[in-house]
Design a protein around this motif. Structure first.
Motif, PDB file in Angstrom:
ATOM      1  N   ALA A 403       0.840  -1.200   0.000  1.00 42.57           N
ATOM      2  CA  ALA A 403       0.000   0.000   0.000  1.00 42.57           C
ATOM      3  C   ALA A 403       0.868   1.240   0.000  1.00 42.57           C
ATOM      4  N   SER A 404       0.294   2.337  -0.473  1.00 40.69           N
ATOM      5  CA  SER A 404       1.005   3.610  -0.470  1.00 40.69           C
ATOM      6  C   SER A 404       1.267   4.060   0.958  1.00 40.69           C
ATOM      7  N   GLY A 405       2.366   4.785   1.125  1.00 39.86           N
ATOM      8  CA  GLY A 405       2.696   5.323   2.431  1.00 39.86           C
ATOM      9  C   GLY A 405       4.133   5.053   2.817  1.00 39.86           C
ATOM     10  N   THR A 406       4.546   5.652   3.922  1.00 39.93           N
ATOM     11  CA  THR A 406       5.913   5.468   4.415  1.00 39.93           C
ATOM     12  C   THR A 406       5.970   4.214   5.283  1.00 39.93           C
ATOM     13  N   ILE A 407       5.714   3.071   4.662  1.00 38.97           N
ATOM     14  CA  ILE A 407       5.618   1.813   5.387  1.00 38.97           C
ATOM     15  C   ILE A 407       7.008   1.290   5.759  1.00 38.97           C
ATOM     16  N   SER A 408       7.041   0.505   6.828  1.00 39.22           N
ATOM     17  CA  SER A 408       8.259  -0.122   7.310  1.00 39.22           C
ATOM     18  C   SER A 408       9.379   0.916   7.446  1.00 39.22           C
ATOM     19  N   SER A 409      10.565   0.628   6.908  1.00 35.97           N
ATOM     20  CA  SER A 409      11.716   1.507   7.127  1.00 35.97           C
ATOM     21  C   SER A 409      11.591   2.845   6.423  1.00 35.97           C
ATOM     22  N   LEU A 410      10.613   3.011   5.530  1.00 36.11           N
ATOM     23  CA  LEU A 410      10.367   4.319   4.947  1.00 36.11           C
ATOM     24  C   LEU A 410       9.935   5.318   6.023  1.00 36.11           C
ATOM     25  N   THR A 411       9.484   4.808   7.175  1.00 38.86           N
ATOM     26  CA  THR A 411       9.173   5.658   8.324  1.00 38.86           C
ATOM     27  C   THR A 411      10.377   6.506   8.702  1.00 38.86           C
ATOM     28  N   LEU A 412      11.566   5.938   8.591  1.00 40.54           N
ATOM     29  CA  LEU A 412      12.781   6.679   8.944  1.00 40.54           C
ATOM     30  C   LEU A 412      13.098   7.749   7.912  1.00 40.54           C
ATOM     31  N   ASP A 413      12.776   7.503   6.639  1.00 39.72           N
ATOM     32  CA  ASP A 413      12.925   8.547   5.625  1.00 39.72           C
ATOM     33  C   ASP A 413      12.036   9.741   5.960  1.00 39.72           C
ATOM     34  N   ASP A 414      10.819   9.444   6.392  1.00 42.08           N
ATOM     35  CA  ASP A 414       9.891  10.507   6.780  1.00 42.08           C
ATOM     36  C   ASP A 414      10.436  11.264   7.990  1.00 42.08           C
ATOM     37  N   TYR A 415      10.979  10.540   8.961  1.00 44.16           N
ATOM     38  CA  TYR A 415      11.565  11.171  10.152  1.00 44.16           C
ATOM     39  C   TYR A 415      12.701  12.116   9.756  1.00 44.16           C
ATOM     40  N   ARG A 416      13.575  11.678   8.862  1.00 42.44           N
ATOM     41  CA  ARG A 416      14.706  12.516   8.461  1.00 42.44           C
ATOM     42  C   ARG A 416      14.232  13.773   7.725  1.00 42.44           C
ATOM     43  N   GLN A 417      13.158  13.632   6.942  1.00 39.68           N
ATOM     44  CA  GLN A 417      12.600  14.813   6.279  1.00 39.68           C
ATOM     45  C   GLN A 417      12.135  15.838   7.299  1.00 39.68           C
ATOM     46  N   LYS A 418      11.469  15.390   8.351  1.00 38.31           N
ATOM     47  CA  LYS A 418      10.951  16.317   9.358  1.00 38.31           C
ATOM     48  C   LYS A 418      12.080  16.942  10.177  1.00 38.31           C
ATOM     49  N   ILE A 419      13.164  16.219  10.384  1.00 39.23           N
ATOM     50  CA  ILE A 419      14.304  16.800  11.088  1.00 39.23           C
ATOM     51  C   ILE A 419      14.913  17.924  10.255  1.00 39.23           C
ATOM     52  N   LYS A 420      15.037  17.726   8.949  1.00 37.74           N
ATOM     53  CA  LYS A 420      15.517  18.792   8.068  1.00 37.74           C
ATOM     54  C   LYS A 420      14.608  20.007   8.162  1.00 37.74           C
ATOM     55  N   PHE A 421      13.319  19.754   8.218  1.00 33.83           N
ATOM     56  CA  PHE A 421      12.346  20.841   8.331  1.00 33.83           C
ATOM     57  C   PHE A 421      12.547  21.627   9.621  1.00 33.83           C
ATOM     58  N   THR A 422      12.651  20.941  10.744  1.00 35.20           N
ATOM     59  CA  THR A 422      12.775  21.639  12.035  1.00 35.20           C
ATOM     60  C   THR A 422      14.087  22.400  12.131  1.00 35.20           C
ATOM     61  N   ARG A 423      15.166  21.859  11.565  1.00 37.47           N
ATOM     62  CA  ARG A 423      16.463  22.535  11.635  1.00 37.47           C
ATOM     63  C   ARG A 423      16.475  23.830  10.829  1.00 37.47           C
ATOM     64  N   ALA A 424      15.630  23.896   9.794  1.00 37.58           N
ATOM     65  CA  ALA A 424      15.603  25.089   8.939  1.00 37.58           C
ATOM     66  C   ALA A 424      14.643  26.159   9.453  1.00 37.58           C
ATOM     67  N   LEU A 425      13.925  25.881  10.523  1.00 37.42           N
ATOM     68  CA  LEU A 425      13.034  26.881  11.105  1.00 37.42           C
ATOM     69  C   LEU A 425      13.840  27.921  11.873  1.00 37.42           C
ATOM     70  N   ASP A 426      13.319  29.128  11.941  1.00 40.05           N
ATOM     71  CA  ASP A 426      13.945  30.149  12.771  1.00 40.05           C
ATOM     72  C   ASP A 426      13.970  29.678  14.222  1.00 40.05           C
ATOM     73  N   SER A 427      14.985  30.083  14.958  1.00 39.60           N
ATOM     74  CA  SER A 427      15.171  29.592  16.331  1.00 39.60           C
ATOM     75  C   SER A 427      13.993  29.938  17.223  1.00 39.60           C
ATOM     76  N   ASN A 428      13.394  31.114  17.023  1.00 38.14           N
ATOM     77  CA  ASN A 428      12.248  31.484  17.868  1.00 38.14           C
ATOM     78  C   ASN A 428      11.018  30.628  17.576  1.00 38.14           C
ATOM     79  N   ILE A 429      10.935  30.072  16.363  1.00 42.19           N
ATOM     80  CA  ILE A 429       9.809  29.194  16.010  1.00 42.19           C
ATOM     81  C   ILE A 429      10.047  27.784  16.543  1.00 42.19           C
ATOM     82  N   ARG A 430      11.295  27.316  16.498  1.00 46.42           N
ATOM     83  CA  ARG A 430      11.603  25.968  17.001  1.00 46.42           C
ATOM     84  C   ARG A 430      11.189  25.804  18.458  1.00 46.42           C
TER      85      ARG A 430
END
Length: 581
Positions: A403-430
């Motif tokens: 099925a479509s989705g971040t199944i199994s180890s693709l969960t970690l790909d999704d996690y890494r994407q969100k970490i990139k997102f949070t690191r690029a936020l302004d410090s006051n927003i984080r």
């Protein structure tokens, strides 16, 4: 080099300097890093990233599933001395079968790719006497497929010993005897005090009310909505807790009388054919008679069966439902989430129902769009908090569905994407990030990963998802399903940041998502998403209520699921029409 297929530490080489090939990321338990962290290892890259192969696999597996379902239906009719049509057995065990075939294919392909691309000499196998485990029910089988290292080790071992014995050496190890004491089919109901009291009252109503036209089981309407709809239909509101009963199951006995006839096309199909009988849940073979006996006398005079998810997990309901459908009753299955993804359970709901109620725009003649059950009677309100809520999704360790989705180890790909997102936020927003994780039971330990990366104070403590939405300044959803619809409905400025390549949607929604991308509601690039949040954070309502964004939101609700003040009348008219047709 040693091949390791699961996270069972006894199958790791004793010599820490010996090189290891991990079959997948599931072998590396996050809380047991001391066992594998200092080893010399490589990990087989998951083939799930190749979406062209995924597309081919899905097409092949759906065809094989249909052939195997027909073979199983014939065999079970002979075994149980019945003559039910294919649809009957599809209702009873189709959902389990689609998962089983997809899971075995994943284990099969993971090993094939490992042998094709890597060189290794041996693997440690646990004695099969300690790993035999016949599932009690559908839910029990899913727990084994999703999370159980021992069950999966056994499956890998069977494939290895049957098809790769000339290419690898086996070293037998023991982990001691495993006691399998589970003998009861469990409906997974949480028996709270509130539920117990409601159940007593509901069963009392059941004794005095015999002629219910529509049976609502796990309808996904909240109680107040269900009461209003029932009264519109002139029937007494009920929860139908008869289907919550736990049933004792017999032991798995010899299954030699169950014979499958299938012309297999390849070695994979031969392997499934040789092993599926030993893996079929007891509830479909030895325990089927117990369930049928209980189901026979339940609501024989109903006209319509309505459910949102009991057709997936509840064995008593499924057998009863199959019996009633076989006698001419109408089955209406309602979405329990947005199902706009292209690959979803081999279209199980469309194939077993008379009508499939969907929240998004209808995609075929079997489907009909109705206001989302889950949003009925729900009010929206904005709190005073200043949070940036990130709504996470996490999938089981092992692949269960094609099925479509971040199944199994693709969960970690999704996690890494969100970490990139949070690191690029302004410090006051984080400082305002609040991450809501659906649960941590699936063992990727995403919650702990976020704590280690961002700090424990970044983890949400709100009791419910609605509380999360109501106390957020901006919501960041991470997958294009129910939580995204709910967030949009809340009225709080919302974006979707997701791994677009893994969430294939039906092409009918391409224009909608292109529009949402154009107005900065949908993102697949984490840096673009963070730049947008940085830009609008001071006053996101200016962006959210702009003309172009409001038009895009209106189109979203029209195509993806919308509820208005007239929802009760729409539902009551729809159900009344079904009764009279």
């Amino acid at each position: 080099m040693v091949l390791v297929t699961t996270a069972i530490k006894e199958t790791f080489p004793e010599n820490i300097d010996e090189k290891v090939l991990f079959l997948g990321e599931w072998c590396k338990d996050y809380h047991s890093k001391s066992i594998w962290g200092n080893r010399n290892y490589i990990v087989v890259d998951t083939y799930l990233k190749d979406r062209e192969k995924f597309n081919r696999d899905h097409e092949y597996l759906e065809g094989f599933y249909e052939r195997m379902l027909q073979s199983l239906s014939n065999a079970l009719n002979e075994y149980h001395n019945t003559n039910y049509p294919l649809r009957y057995w599809r209702i009873v065990l189709g959902h389990w079968l689609s998962a089983y075939i997809s899971a075995v294919w994943n284990r099969w392909e993971s090993l094939r790719i490992a042998f094709d691309n890597h060189k290794f000499g041996k693997t440690y196998l646990i004695s099969t006497a300690t790993t035999n485990r016949v599932p009690i029910s559908h839910s029990d089988a899913f727990n084994l497929i999703d999370f159980d290292h021992l069950w999966n080790h056994r499956l890998y071992a069977k494939i290895l010993t049957n098809f790769y014995s000339s290419k690898i050496d086996f070293v037998e190890v023991s982990i001691g005897e495993i006691k399998n004491l589970k003998k009861r089919y469990n409906n997974n109901r949480v028996y709270t005090t509130k539920y117990i009291i409601a159940s007593w009252f509901d069963k009392f109503l059941g004794k005095i009310i015999r002629n219910q036209k529509i049976i609502f089981v796990n309808s996904y309407f909240n109680f107040a909505s269900l009461v209003r709809i029932s009264l519109k239909l002139k029937q007494i509101p009920r929860l139908y807790t008869e289907f919550d009963e736990n049933l004792d199951m017999p032991e798995a006995s010899s299954r030699s009388e169950l014979v499958l006839h299938l012309d297999h096309k390849n070695e994979f199909e031969l392997f499934v054919l040789n092993n599926i009988i030993s893996d079929i849940p007891i509830s479909y073979i030895e325990g089927y008679g117990n369930i049928l006996e209980r189901a026979t006398y339940l609501f024989p005079d109903c006209k319509i069966i309505f459910t949102a998810n009991a057709h997936l997990y509840n064995e008593l309901f499924k057998v009863w439902c199959a019996e009633r459908v076989n006698s001419g009753k109408k089955l209406i299955i309602s979405d329990h989430g947005v199902t706009a993804t292209k690959y979803n359970n081999f279209s199980h709901e469309d194939k077993i129902s008379d009508l499939h109620v969907v929240w998004h725009r209808a995609l075929n003649a079997r489907q009909v769009q109705m206001p989302p059950n889950i949003l009925a009677n729900r009010s929206t309100k904005r709190g005073s908090e200043n949070n940036l809520a990130i709504i996470k999704v996490e999938f089981p360790l092992y692949v269960r569905r094609c099925a479509s989705g971040t199944i199994s180890s693709l969960t970690l790909d999704d996690y890494r994407q969100k970490i990139k997102f949070t690191r690029a936020l302004d410090s006051n927003i984080r400082e305002h990030i609040k991450i809501r994780i659906k649960s941590n039971y699936v063992k990727w330990n995403v919650k702990q990963r976020y704590i280690n990366e961002l700090g424990v104070e970044r983890i949400s403590v709100q009791p419910t998802l609605m509380d999360e939405y109501n106390n957020s300044k901006i919501i960041v959803c991470t997958y294009p399903q129910t939580s995204f619809l709910e967030a949009m409905f809340s009225g709080v400025p919302t974006i979707l940041l997701y791994k677009k390549e893994y969430w294939e949607l039906h092409h009918e929604f391409d224009d909608l998502f292109k529009l949402l991308e154009d107005v900065n509601i949908v993102f697949s690039n984490p840096i673009s998403a963070s730049n947008h949040i940085n830009k609008v954070w001071k006053n996101p309502d200016i962006w959210w209520n702009s003309t172009e964004v409001k038009k895009a939101r209106e189109k979203f609700f029209y195509e993806y699921g919308y509820i208005d003040s007239n929802w009760l009348n729409k539902w009551s008219v729809f159900l009344k029409n079904q009764l009279t047709n």
